[in-house]
Design a protein around this motif. Structure first.
Motif, PDB file in Angstrom:
ATOM      1  N   ARG A 177       0.830  -1.210   0.000  1.00 31.16           N
ATOM      2  CA  ARG A 177       0.000   0.000   0.000  1.00 31.16           C
ATOM      3  C   ARG A 177       0.863   1.258   0.000  1.00 31.16           C
ATOM      4  NH1 ARG A 177      -0.222   2.165   5.053  1.00 31.16           N
ATOM      5  NH2 ARG A 177       0.633   0.866   6.727  1.00 31.16           N
ATOM      6  N   ILE A 178       2.005   1.222   0.723  1.00 29.77           N
ATOM      7  CA  ILE A 178       2.907   2.367   0.753  1.00 29.77           C
ATOM      8  C   ILE A 178       3.594   2.519  -0.596  1.00 29.77           C
ATOM      9  CG2 ILE A 178       4.919   3.392   1.843  1.00 29.77           C
ATOM     10  CD1 ILE A 178       2.500   3.361   3.644  1.00 29.77           C
ATOM     11  N   ARG A 179       4.058   1.419  -1.146  1.00 28.65           N
ATOM     12  CA  ARG A 179       4.725   1.440  -2.447  1.00 28.65           C
ATOM     13  C   ARG A 179       3.848   2.101  -3.504  1.00 28.65           C
ATOM     14  NH1 ARG A 179       8.307  -2.061  -5.404  1.00 28.65           N
ATOM     15  NH2 ARG A 179       7.858  -1.925  -7.633  1.00 28.65           N
ATOM     16  N   THR A 180       2.597   1.656  -3.590  1.00 25.80           N
ATOM     17  CA  THR A 180       1.705   2.179  -4.621  1.00 25.80           C
ATOM     18  C   THR A 180       1.403   3.648  -4.392  1.00 25.80           C
ATOM     19  OG1 THR A 180       0.698   0.009  -4.937  1.00 25.80           O
ATOM     20  CG2 THR A 180      -0.547   1.910  -5.707  1.00 25.80           C
ATOM     21  N   ARG A 181       1.166   4.022  -3.148  1.00 21.20           N
ATOM     22  CA  ARG A 181       0.876   5.424  -2.851  1.00 21.20           C
ATOM     23  C   ARG A 181       2.042   6.312  -3.257  1.00 21.20           C
ATOM     24  NH1 ARG A 181       0.402   7.890   3.241  1.00 21.20           N
ATOM     25  NH2 ARG A 181       0.113  10.075   2.668  1.00 21.20           N
ATOM     26  N   VAL A 182       3.267   5.906  -2.927  1.00 24.11           N
ATOM     27  CA  VAL A 182       4.453   6.689  -3.281  1.00 24.11           C
ATOM     28  C   VAL A 182       4.573   6.839  -4.793  1.00 24.11           C
ATOM     29  CG1 VAL A 182       6.981   6.609  -3.331  1.00 24.11           C
ATOM     30  CG2 VAL A 182       5.764   6.205  -1.178  1.00 24.11           C
ATOM     31  N   LEU A 183       4.424   5.726  -5.516  1.00 21.81           N
ATOM     32  CA  LEU A 183       4.610   5.776  -6.965  1.00 21.81           C
ATOM     33  C   LEU A 183       3.517   6.582  -7.666  1.00 21.81           C
ATOM     34  CD1 LEU A 183       5.874   2.159  -7.700  1.00 21.81           C
ATOM     35  CD2 LEU A 183       7.199   4.263  -7.446  1.00 21.81           C
ATOM     36  N   LEU A 184       2.291   6.484  -7.187  1.00 20.76           N
ATOM     37  CA  LEU A 184       1.223   7.297  -7.777  1.00 20.76           C
ATOM     38  C   LEU A 184       1.473   8.778  -7.527  1.00 20.76           C
ATOM     39  CD1 LEU A 184      -1.960   5.187  -7.006  1.00 20.76           C
ATOM     40  CD2 LEU A 184      -1.156   5.851  -9.270  1.00 20.76           C
ATOM     41  N   ASP A 185       1.924   9.133  -6.321  1.00 19.77           N
ATOM     42  CA  ASP A 185       2.211  10.539  -6.033  1.00 19.77           C
ATOM     43  C   ASP A 185       3.378  11.053  -6.874  1.00 19.77           C
ATOM     44  OD1 ASP A 185       0.134  10.643  -4.275  1.00 19.77           O
ATOM     45  OD2 ASP A 185       1.351  10.883  -2.467  1.00 19.77           O
ATOM     46  N   LEU A 186       4.402  10.238  -7.044  1.00 17.83           N
ATOM     47  CA  LEU A 186       5.523  10.658  -7.894  1.00 17.83           C
ATOM     48  C   LEU A 186       5.094  10.738  -9.355  1.00 17.83           C
ATOM     49  CD1 LEU A 186       8.483   8.635  -6.329  1.00 17.83           C
ATOM     50  CD2 LEU A 186       8.111  11.109  -6.212  1.00 17.83           C
ATOM     51  N   GLY A 187       4.176   9.876  -9.760  1.00 17.95           N
ATOM     52  CA  GLY A 187       3.668   9.936 -11.127  1.00 17.95           C
ATOM     53  C   GLY A 187       2.900  11.206 -11.417  1.00 17.95           C
ATOM     54  N   ARG A 188       2.354  11.804 -10.368  1.00 17.46           N
ATOM     55  CA  ARG A 188       1.612  13.059 -10.517  1.00 17.46           C
ATOM     56  C   ARG A 188       2.528  14.274 -10.453  1.00 17.46           C
ATOM     57  NH1 ARG A 188      -2.753  11.775  -5.845  1.00 17.46           N
ATOM     58  NH2 ARG A 188      -3.044  14.032  -5.894  1.00 17.46           N
ATOM     59  N   ALA A 189       3.804  14.072 -10.118  1.00 15.50           N
ATOM     60  CA  ALA A 189       4.709  15.200  -9.882  1.00 15.50           C
ATOM     61  C   ALA A 189       5.067  16.001 -11.135  1.00 15.50           C
ATOM     62  CB  ALA A 189       5.980  14.706  -9.189  1.00 15.50           C
ATOM     63  N   PRO A 190       5.254  15.371 -12.303  1.00 18.16           N
ATOM     64  CA  PRO A 190       5.617  16.176 -13.477  1.00 18.16           C
ATOM     65  C   PRO A 190       4.512  17.171 -13.846  1.00 18.16           C
ATOM     66  CG  PRO A 190       6.069  13.848 -13.863  1.00 18.16           C
ATOM     67  CD  PRO A 190       5.260  13.921 -12.607  1.00 18.16           C
ATOM     68  N   ARG A 191       4.899  18.379 -14.118  1.00 18.87           N
ATOM     69  CA  ARG A 191       3.920  19.390 -14.537  1.00 18.87           C
ATOM     70  C   ARG A 191       3.289  18.962 -15.865  1.00 18.87           C
ATOM     71  NH1 ARG A 191       8.117  21.990 -12.054  1.00 18.87           N
ATOM     72  NH2 ARG A 191       7.563  23.491 -10.411  1.00 18.87           N
ATOM     73  N   GLY A 192       2.000  19.130 -15.954  1.00 19.29           N
ATOM     74  CA  GLY A 192       1.298  18.775 -17.180  1.00 19.29           C
ATOM     75  C   GLY A 192       0.752  17.368 -17.192  1.00 19.29           C
ATOM     76  N   THR A 193       1.017  16.576 -16.148  1.00 22.70           N
ATOM     77  CA  THR A 193       0.482  15.218 -16.106  1.00 22.70           C
ATOM     78  C   THR A 193      -1.036  15.252 -15.992  1.00 22.70           C
ATOM     79  OG1 THR A 193       2.484  14.343 -15.072  1.00 22.70           O
ATOM     80  CG2 THR A 193       0.472  13.026 -14.855  1.00 22.70           C
ATOM     81  N   GLU A 194      -1.704  14.482 -16.849  1.00 16.27           N
ATOM     82  CA  GLU A 194      -3.161  14.437 -16.856  1.00 16.27           C
ATOM     83  C   GLU A 194      -3.716  13.037 -16.622  1.00 16.27           C
ATOM     84  OE1 GLU A 194      -4.031  18.054 -20.029  1.00 16.27           O
ATOM     85  OE2 GLU A 194      -3.828  16.010 -20.774  1.00 16.27           O
ATOM     86  N   ALA A 195      -2.892  12.029 -16.851  1.00  9.34           N
ATOM     87  CA  ALA A 195      -3.378  10.650 -16.719  1.00  9.34           C
ATOM     88  C   ALA A 195      -2.291   9.777 -16.119  1.00  9.34           C
ATOM     89  CB  ALA A 195      -3.812  10.097 -18.079  1.00  9.34           C
ATOM     90  N   LEU A 196      -2.729   8.740 -15.406  1.00 11.52           N
ATOM     91  CA  LEU A 196      -1.831   7.795 -14.762  1.00 11.52           C
ATOM     92  C   LEU A 196      -2.230   6.385 -15.181  1.00 11.52           C
ATOM     93  CD1 LEU A 196      -2.142   9.298 -11.162  1.00 11.52           C
ATOM     94  CD2 LEU A 196      -0.338   9.817 -12.818  1.00 11.52           C
ATOM     95  N   VAL A 197      -1.260   5.592 -15.611  1.00 12.88           N
ATOM     96  CA  VAL A 197      -1.500   4.195 -15.941  1.00 12.88           C
ATOM     97  C   VAL A 197      -0.649   3.356 -14.993  1.00 12.88           C
ATOM     98  CG1 VAL A 197      -1.475   2.408 -17.701  1.00 12.88           C
ATOM     99  CG2 VAL A 197      -1.928   4.777 -18.354  1.00 12.88           C
ATOM    100  N   LEU A 198      -1.308   2.676 -14.067  1.00  8.53           N
ATOM    101  CA  LEU A 198      -0.630   1.861 -13.062  1.00  8.53           C
ATOM    102  C   LEU A 198      -0.605   0.419 -13.541  1.00  8.53           C
ATOM    103  CD1 LEU A 198       0.587   1.542 -10.218  1.00  8.53           C
ATOM    104  CD2 LEU A 198      -1.753   1.415  -9.327  1.00  8.53           C
ATOM    105  N   ASP A 199       0.594  -0.133 -13.669  1.00  2.73           N
ATOM    106  CA  ASP A 199       0.773  -1.432 -14.311  1.00  2.73           C
ATOM    107  C   ASP A 199       0.906  -2.554 -13.282  1.00  2.73           C
ATOM    108  OD1 ASP A 199       1.305  -3.495 -16.026  1.00  2.73           O
ATOM    109  OD2 ASP A 199       3.163  -2.666 -16.833  1.00  2.73           O
ATOM    110  N   CYS A 200      -0.112  -3.385 -13.193  1.00  2.00           N
ATOM    111  CA  CYS A 200      -0.100  -4.635 -12.424  1.00  2.00           C
ATOM    112  C   CYS A 200       0.329  -4.460 -10.970  1.00  2.00           C
ATOM    113  CB  CYS A 200       0.802  -5.666 -13.101  1.00  2.00           C
ATOM    114  SG  CYS A 200       0.345  -6.020 -14.805  1.00  2.00           S
ATOM    115  N   PRO A 201      -0.320  -3.585 -10.207  1.00  2.00           N
ATOM    116  CA  PRO A 201       0.070  -3.409  -8.804  1.00  2.00           C
ATOM    117  C   PRO A 201      -0.200  -4.640  -7.964  1.00  2.00           C
ATOM    118  CG  PRO A 201      -2.000  -2.282  -9.237  1.00  2.00           C
ATOM    119  CD  PRO A 201      -1.480  -2.739 -10.570  1.00  2.00           C
ATOM    120  N   ASP A 202      -1.108  -5.496  -8.396  1.00  2.00           N
ATOM    121  CA  ASP A 202      -1.441  -6.680  -7.602  1.00  2.00           C
ATOM    122  C   ASP A 202      -0.341  -7.738  -7.633  1.00  2.00           C
ATOM    123  OD1 ASP A 202      -2.067  -7.034 -10.282  1.00  2.00           O
ATOM    124  OD2 ASP A 202      -4.165  -7.525  -9.913  1.00  2.00           O
ATOM    125  N   ARG A 203       0.704  -7.547  -8.436  1.00  2.00           N
ATOM    126  CA  ARG A 203       1.811  -8.499  -8.391  1.00  2.00           C
ATOM    127  C   ARG A 203       2.602  -8.371  -7.088  1.00  2.00           C
ATOM    128  NH1 ARG A 203       3.941  -4.227 -11.442  1.00  2.00           N
ATOM    129  NH2 ARG A 203       6.172  -3.768 -11.131  1.00  2.00           N
TER     130      ARG A 203
END
Length: 229
Positions: A134-160
């Motif tokens: 849960r911590i791993r995914t939260r961190v990566l999603l927040d970092l994925g939102r960090a670049p300016r101009g980001t509008e969409a996030l595609v999270l690949d197979c978090p259940d692995r």
């Protein structure tokens, strides 16, 4: 923003890598895309972000074919062997690298502020591979939102990283609630536990068809799947 994939497919050296798949992802919405291993899950994530050209079909961003703008505005998160972080690094190092790639301040103080602001101080010097899912995914999603101009996030197979979809679903839903278009590529088993729009890889249907939904969303304080919240 809106991403529309119409009959997108990718050929591999020995046959189809991704069977023709259609979907629509919109700002403020969370879409689950399901498929078993070796069904082309990572290939689909790369196609949706403009990083892989499909051999058939089209991917449109706001009604236009523009792979360069997709690459600028869509973050692919935790793709195995591609954007997956190095597990031996500590959380502080992963955050510093992520902020640097996003064009944000990435010095020691900036990293500490980022971690403290999310209540993650106890994990600061933990190897990334040892973080709870849960911590791993939260961190990566927040970092994925960090670049300016980001509008969409595609999270690949978090259940692995763990069988329980509640390890990643709340963070993905929160990102959608903040206005991002969020696509999570996951296993059919995970999708069966969650009440969210779902598309199956290999489904080439009319884009305007509403995605299917499962029966209920299991919340963290519920013990068994399928209990109505």
């Amino acid at each position: 923003m809106e991403i529309v994939a119409a009959d997108v497919g990718v050929n591999g050296p020995h046959g189809p890598l991704l069977e023709p798949t259609s979907l629509r992802a919109r700002s403020g919405e969370l879409l689950l895309v399901t498929g078993p291993p070796r069904s082309g899950r990572t290939a689909l994530a790369l196609v949706l972000s403009g990083r892989l050209r499909p051999d058939r079909g089209t991917v449109l961003r706001n009604g236009r074919r523009n792979p360069a703008r997709l690459r600028e505005t869509v973050s692919v998160i935790d793709a195995p062997g591609i954007t997956e972080p190095e597990g031996a690094l500590e959380l502080t190092e992963i955050v510093g690298e992520g902020l640097s790639l996003a064009g944000r301040r990435c010095g020691r103080k900036a990293v500490r502020r980022w971690i403290t602001g999310r209540g993650l101080d106890e994990w600061a010097h933990t190897r990334f591979e040892q973080l709870p899912p849960r911590i791993r995914t939260r961190v990566l999603l927040d970092l994925g939102r960090a670049p300016r101009g980001t509008e969409a996030l595609v999270l690949d197979c978090p259940d692995r990283h763990g069988d329980d979809p509640l390890n990643w679903y709340p963070a993905a839903r929160e990102a959608a609630e903040h206005g991002y278009a969020v696509v999570v590529v996951c296993s059919p088993h995970s999708a069966d536990d969650l009440n969210a729009p779902t598309v199956r890889i290999g489904t080439s249907s009319t884009i305007d068809d509403p995605p299917s939904r499962t029966d209920a969303l299991r919340t963290p304080d519920q013990e068994t799947p399928g209990t109505t919240s």
